[in-house]
Design an enzyme around this catalytic site. Structure first.
Site: not given
Length: 153
Positions: A129, A112
Site C-alpha cells: 500500500d 495488512d
C-alpha cells in the site's frame, strides 16, 4: 525491440518483482504469527476483503478479478507509453498491486499489518500500500512537472 524499450521493460519488471518479493516476505512473517504492540503502532494480522479503508468489500470474489483486469490495463498502458521515467514508479505501483491481488487468491483477502492508532485510528495497511501511494505521487509529479521526465512527450 529498441534499446530504450528493453531498458524500460527491464527496469519495470525488476521493480515489480522486487516490490512483490519484499512485500510477500514481510506478509509471511505475520501470517506465521509475528505480532508487535506499542502505544502508537501495532503490527498485527488483518485480512482486508476490500480495497483502501475496506471499500468495495461487498464485491467479494469479483473484486480480485476486477483488480487483475485494471492492473494488466495499467501494465499495458505503461508499455504503450514507453517512457523510461515512468518505469520505477509504475513498477512500484504494479508490484504492490500484484502482491495485494496475490493475497486475495491465496489468503482470501489482502494481508495488512501496520495499524496506526496514535491520536486517531487509521486504516491497517501494508508495505505494498505504501509503495502504491509513493508511486501515485511520483507519477502525478511526472505528469504535472514534465521537466522531471526528460523523454516526456
Amino acid at each position: 525491440m529498441h534499446n530504450k524499450t528493453v531498458r524500460h521493460l527491464t527496469i519495470l519488471i525488476l521493480t515489480i518483482a522486487g516490490i512483490f518479493i519484499i512485500d510477500q516476505n514481510i506478509k509471511s512473517l505475520f501470517v506465521d504469527g509475528y505480532r508487535y504492540y506499542s502505544d502508537c503502532i501495532d503490527l498485527i494480522l488483518v485480512y482486508n476483503k476490500g480495497v483502501a479503508f475496506s471499500m468495495f468489500a461487498f464485491l467479494d470474489e469479483s473484486l480480485k478479478y476486477i483488480q487483475l483486469v485494471l492492473v494488466f490495463g495499467v501494465f499495458g498502458y505503461m508499455l504503450y507509453l514507453n517512457q523510461l521515467c515512468y518505469a520505477i514508479p509504475a513498477g512500484l505501483m504494479l508490484g504492490g498491486a500484484f502482491s495485494n491481488i496475490y493475497d486475495r487468491f491465496i489468503h482470501g483477502g489482502v494481508v495488512d499489518m501496520v495499524y496506526w492508532h496514535c491520536g486517531f485510528d487509521f486504516a491497517v495497511f501494508n508495505f505494498a500500500d505504501v509503495m502504491i501511494d509513493v508511486a501515485v505521487v511520483w507519477i502525478l509529479l511526472l505528469n504535472f512537472k514534465p521537466k522531471f521526465c526528460k523523454n516526456h512527450s
